[in-house]
Design a protein around this motif. Structure first.
Motif, short mmCIF file in Angstrom:
data_model
loop_
_atom_site.label_atom_id
_atom_site.label_comp_id
_atom_site.label_asym_id
_atom_site.label_seq_id
_atom_site.Cartn_x
_atom_site.Cartn_y
_atom_site.Cartn_z
N ALA A 44 0.86 -1.19 0.11
CA ALA A 44 -0.05 -0.07 -0.21
C ALA A 44 0.91 1.15 0.03
CB ALA A 44 -0.87 -0.10 1.19
N GLU A 45 1.79 1.33 0.82
CA GLU A 45 2.79 2.52 1.07
C GLU A 45 3.55 2.69 -0.27
OE1 GLU A 45 4.11 5.85 2.23
OE2 GLU A 45 2.54 4.60 3.42
N ALA A 46 4.15 1.41 -0.70
CA ALA A 46 5.01 1.64 -2.00
C ALA A 46 3.88 2.06 -3.00
CB ALA A 46 5.50 0.17 -2.30
N THR A 47 2.64 1.68 -3.37
CA THR A 47 1.77 2.13 -4.28
C THR A 47 1.48 3.46 -4.33
OG1 THR A 47 0.76 -0.17 -4.42
CG2 THR A 47 -0.44 1.78 -5.22
N LYS A 48 1.31 4.14 -2.93
CA LYS A 48 1.35 5.38 -2.72
C LYS A 48 2.46 6.26 -3.20
CE LYS A 48 2.22 8.03 1.03
NZ LYS A 48 2.08 8.47 2.03
N GLN A 49 3.59 5.97 -3.17
CA GLN A 49 4.75 6.42 -3.50
C GLN A 49 4.95 6.49 -5.05
OE1 GLN A 49 6.56 8.41 -1.64
NE2 GLN A 49 5.24 7.79 0.18
N ASN A 50 4.90 5.47 -5.86
CA ASN A 50 5.04 5.06 -7.00
C ASN A 50 3.83 5.08 -8.15
OD1 ASN A 50 7.50 4.73 -6.41
ND2 ASN A 50 7.15 2.86 -5.39
N CYS A 51 2.61 5.25 -7.76
CA CYS A 51 1.49 5.26 -8.74
C CYS A 51 1.76 6.61 -9.50
CB CYS A 51 0.22 5.39 -7.96
SG CYS A 51 -0.95 6.48 -8.57
N PRO A 52 1.59 6.78 -10.81
CA PRO A 52 2.01 7.80 -11.58
C PRO A 52 1.53 9.20 -11.20
CG PRO A 52 1.95 5.87 -12.83
CD PRO A 52 1.14 5.44 -11.55
N ILE A 53 0.16 9.14 -10.97
CA ILE A 53 -0.76 10.23 -10.58
C ILE A 53 0.16 10.98 -9.07
CG2 ILE A 53 -2.62 11.23 -9.87
CD1 ILE A 53 -2.42 10.61 -12.81
N SER A 54 0.32 9.79 -8.19
CA SER A 54 1.03 10.57 -6.78
C SER A 54 2.38 11.17 -7.46
CB SER A 54 1.42 9.26 -6.09
OG SER A 54 0.31 8.62 -5.38
N LYS A 55 3.09 10.59 -8.21
CA LYS A 55 4.16 11.26 -8.81
C LYS A 55 3.85 12.53 -9.39
CE LYS A 55 6.82 7.17 -9.47
NZ LYS A 55 7.50 6.31 -10.52
N LEU A 56 3.12 12.75 -10.02
CA LEU A 56 2.45 14.02 -10.63
C LEU A 56 2.24 15.01 -9.46
CD1 LEU A 56 1.52 15.61 -13.18
CD2 LEU A 56 -0.93 14.76 -12.50
N LEU A 57 1.55 14.71 -8.55
CA LEU A 57 1.19 15.63 -7.32
C LEU A 57 2.16 16.29 -6.75
CD1 LEU A 57 -2.12 13.95 -6.59
CD2 LEU A 57 -1.97 15.86 -8.05
N THR A 58 2.18 17.34 -6.13
CA THR A 58 3.15 17.80 -5.23
C THR A 58 2.67 18.15 -3.94
OG1 THR A 58 2.52 20.36 -5.93
CG2 THR A 58 4.61 19.10 -6.92
N ALA A 59 1.10 17.88 -3.82
CA ALA A 59 0.48 17.99 -2.73
C ALA A 59 0.95 16.84 -1.52
CB ALA A 59 -0.96 17.86 -2.66
N ASP A 60 0.60 17.01 -0.28
CA ASP A 60 0.82 16.07 0.63
C ASP A 60 -0.20 14.70 0.58
OD1 ASP A 60 1.95 14.94 3.07
OD2 ASP A 60 0.35 15.78 4.43
N ILE A 61 0.25 13.68 0.25
CA ILE A 61 -0.46 12.75 0.09
C ILE A 61 -0.39 11.60 1.37
CG2 ILE A 61 -1.03 10.52 -1.31
CD1 ILE A 61 0.46 12.14 -3.65
N THR A 62 -1.70 11.33 2.00
CA THR A 62 -1.72 10.64 3.14
C THR A 62 -2.42 9.14 2.52
OG1 THR A 62 -3.69 11.78 3.95
CG2 THR A 62 -1.41 12.51 4.84
N LEU A 63 -2.59 8.34 3.44
CA LEU A 63 -3.26 6.99 3.03
C LEU A 63 -3.71 6.31 4.44
CD1 LEU A 63 -3.21 4.37 1.36
CD2 LEU A 63 -1.11 3.91 1.80
N ASP A 64 -4.81 5.68 4.45
CA ASP A 64 -5.42 4.80 5.16
C ASP A 64 -5.72 3.52 4.60
OD1 ASP A 64 -5.35 6.31 7.87
OD2 ASP A 64 -7.34 7.15 7.24
N ALA A 65 -4.91 2.39 4.68
CA ALA A 65 -5.30 1.21 4.06
C ALA A 65 -5.75 0.12 5.05
CB ALA A 65 -3.87 0.90 3.48
N LYS A 66 -6.76 -0.69 4.63
CA LYS A 66 -7.44 -1.74 5.37
C LYS A 66 -7.56 -2.96 4.74
CE LYS A 66 -9.90 1.57 8.17
NZ LYS A 66 -9.91 2.80 7.48
N LEU A 67 -7.12 -3.89 5.21
CA LEU A 67 -7.17 -5.29 4.55
C LEU A 67 -8.16 -5.90 5.19
CD1 LEU A 67 -5.66 -7.52 2.67
CD2 LEU A 67 -4.45 -8.34 4.68
N VAL A 68 -9.26 -6.57 4.07
CA VAL A 68 -10.38 -6.81 4.58
C VAL A 68 -10.56 -8.66 4.26
CG1 VAL A 68 -11.73 -4.67 4.62
CG2 VAL A 68 -11.84 -6.18 2.53
#
Length: 140
Positions: free
Chosen positions: A116-140
């Motif tokens: 989940a964290e690696a995806t937050k860092q490496n998704c192309p749209i995450s890389k595009l944005l300069t805003a602070d990006i936070t994440l709550d990830a839940k496995l169900v």
């Protein structure tokens, strides 16, 4: 690879009207304006579109990260909440919060959080944005 989005605007900021379209036709002449961006009038706005782009990019990128571990999600649900804030020189997208729930057979919580964290860092749209990006990830 290149994809296009287009917009047409007519009028001044507060009373003007616009339409936004995508190359694929998924959006075609969808209305937007001051009232759809800053009030509750039906229609779209740039922040909502960025949120949809980020959420869809994240979900696809997570499936890639899982595949690299020989895992496959039954389902990944991602929502990106985009915050538009008043700043010194006008307005800016200052943060994006990702809420993700996923059903992934065979994964433990630690590995899920790593993906989940690696995806937050490496998704192309995450890389595009300069805003602070936070994440709550839940496995169900």
């Amino acid at each position: 690879m290149q994809r296009k989005g287009s917009a047409v605007w007519k009028g001044d900021l507060k009373t003007g009207k616009g339409h936004v379209s995508t190359q694929s036709g998924a959006l075609k002449d969808n209305p937007y304006g001051f009232n759809t961006r800053f009030e509750d009038t039906p229609g779209t706005n740039p922040e909502e579109l960025v949120g949809a782009a980020h959420a869809s990019c994240y979900a696809m990128a997570m499936s890639l990260g899982l595949g690299e571990k020989d895992l496959k999600a039954d389902e990944i649900n991602a929502t990106a909440t985009v915050t538009l804030s008043k700043v010194d020189d006008g307005f800016a997208v200052t943060k994006v919060h990702l809420d993700v729930t996923a059903k992934i057979p065979g994964i433990n919580e630690a590995d899920f959080q790593d993906v989940a964290e690696a995806t937050k860092q490496n998704c192309p749209i995450s890389k595009l944005l300069t805003a602070d990006i936070t994440l709550d990830a839940k496995l169900v």
